[in-house]
Structure formats: structure tokens, C-alpha cells
Write a protein that holds these residues in place. Structure first.
Motif, PDB file in Angstrom:
ATOM      1  N   GLY A   8       0.830  -1.211   0.000  1.00 32.87           N
ATOM      2  CA  GLY A   8       0.000   0.000   0.000  1.00 32.87           C
ATOM      3  C   GLY A   8       0.858   1.252   0.000  1.00 32.87           C
ATOM      4  O   GLY A   8       0.548   2.228  -0.693  1.00 32.87           O
ATOM      5  N   CYS A   9       1.956   1.227   0.749  1.00 34.64           N
ATOM      6  CA  CYS A   9       2.884   2.362   0.751  1.00 34.64           C
ATOM      7  C   CYS A   9       3.511   2.559  -0.624  1.00 34.64           C
ATOM      8  O   CYS A   9       3.634   3.698  -1.096  1.00 34.64           O
ATOM      9  CB  CYS A   9       3.973   2.154   1.794  1.00 34.64           C
ATOM     10  N   LEU A  11       2.256   1.841  -3.506  1.00 31.60           N
ATOM     11  CA  LEU A  11       1.241   2.437  -4.374  1.00 31.60           C
ATOM     12  C   LEU A  11       1.033   3.913  -4.048  1.00 31.60           C
ATOM     13  O   LEU A  11       1.007   4.760  -4.939  1.00 31.60           O
ATOM     14  CB  LEU A  11      -0.077   1.670  -4.252  1.00 31.60           C
ATOM     15  N   GLY A  12       0.891   4.214  -2.763  1.00 32.20           N
ATOM     16  CA  GLY A  12       0.685   5.603  -2.359  1.00 32.20           C
ATOM     17  C   GLY A  12       1.848   6.498  -2.743  1.00 32.20           C
ATOM     18  O   GLY A  12       1.651   7.620  -3.225  1.00 32.20           O
ATOM     19  N   LEU A  13       3.059   6.026  -2.525  1.00 31.35           N
ATOM     20  CA  LEU A  13       4.233   6.812  -2.899  1.00 31.35           C
ATOM     21  C   LEU A  13       4.296   7.017  -4.405  1.00 31.35           C
ATOM     22  O   LEU A  13       4.586   8.121  -4.884  1.00 31.35           O
ATOM     23  CB  LEU A  13       5.502   6.125  -2.397  1.00 31.35           C
ATOM     24  N   SER A  14       4.016   5.949  -5.160  1.00 30.07           N
ATOM     25  CA  SER A  14       4.011   6.056  -6.618  1.00 30.07           C
ATOM     26  C   SER A  14       2.979   7.087  -7.082  1.00 30.07           C
ATOM     27  O   SER A  14       3.260   7.900  -7.965  1.00 30.07           O
ATOM     28  CB  SER A  14       3.708   4.689  -7.238  1.00 30.07           C
ATOM     29  N   ASN A  15       1.802   7.082  -6.476  1.00 30.61           N
ATOM     30  CA  ASN A  15       0.749   8.043  -6.839  1.00 30.61           C
ATOM     31  C   ASN A  15       1.161   9.485  -6.555  1.00 30.61           C
ATOM     32  O   ASN A  15       0.664  10.409  -7.187  1.00 30.61           O
ATOM     33  CB  ASN A  15      -0.551   7.726  -6.096  1.00 30.61           C
ATOM     34  N   GLN A  16       2.064   9.670  -5.602  1.00 31.08           N
ATOM     35  CA  GLN A  16       2.550  11.012  -5.262  1.00 31.08           C
ATOM     36  C   GLN A  16       3.825  11.383  -6.019  1.00 31.08           C
ATOM     37  O   GLN A  16       4.399  12.436  -5.783  1.00 31.08           O
ATOM     38  CB  GLN A  16       2.800  11.100  -3.750  1.00 31.08           C
TER      39      GLN A  16
END
Length: 89
Positions: A8-9, A11-16
């Protein structure tokens, strides 16, 4: 805490727009199979979950059957280093 949270991290980092491992390193725990197939591949700590469960049940039974303190158990772990914690050349 585990590979699911680490994924999940990722994915979240990639999205940012945050690059792993260039800007942030990520590691998980339990070495799920999917850890090898995401990009970047997830570094994880591998533990024998079957053995961990057996040890937990043994300790619980000992605790139920005795008033004596239960000994700590040390489980062997293996660090599986993949792309999420190192730069590849």
C-alpha cells in the motif's frame, strides 16, 4: 507491519510521484509471493508462518496448563533484499 501495508505504501508513494528506492526505501514482513511481482520488487522479512503458528499454540497450551511464566521463543527470520531497498546498477 507486513507486506500488505508495504505494498500500500508503494502504491501511495508512486501516486505522489515519490520514487522507491531513490527517495524512500520500503520493506515488509512475511514475504508474500506478490512481493516479487510488483515494481519495484519488495524487500521483505521471511518467516515460516506454519512454524510460527505451531509455536504460538504450544505457548498457549503451556500457559493454560501452568502458572509458571512461559519462555520466550526466538523464530528464525530471513531478510530477502529486493529492489525496494537498494539501487540496482
Amino acid at each position: 507491519a507486513n507486506d500488505n501495508m508495504a505494498l500500500g505504501c508503494l502504491l501511495g508513494l508512486s501516486n505522489q510521484g515519490i520514487r522507491v528506492p531513490e527517495q524512500v526505501i520500503i520493506g515488509g514482513f512475511d514475504d508474500m509471493r506478490v512481493a516479487r511481482f510488483v515494481q519495484p520488487q519488495l524487500t521483505s522479512i521471511r518467516v515460516d508462518l506454519g512454524r510460527l503458528g505451531e509455536q504460538a499454540v504450544d505457548l498457549l497450551v503451556k500457559k493454560i496448563n501452568s502458572t509458571e511464566p512461559v519462555d520466550n521463543v526466538v523464530m528464525p527470520l530471513e531478510l530477502v533484499v529486493r529492489q525496494s531497498t537498494r539501487l540496482l546498477k
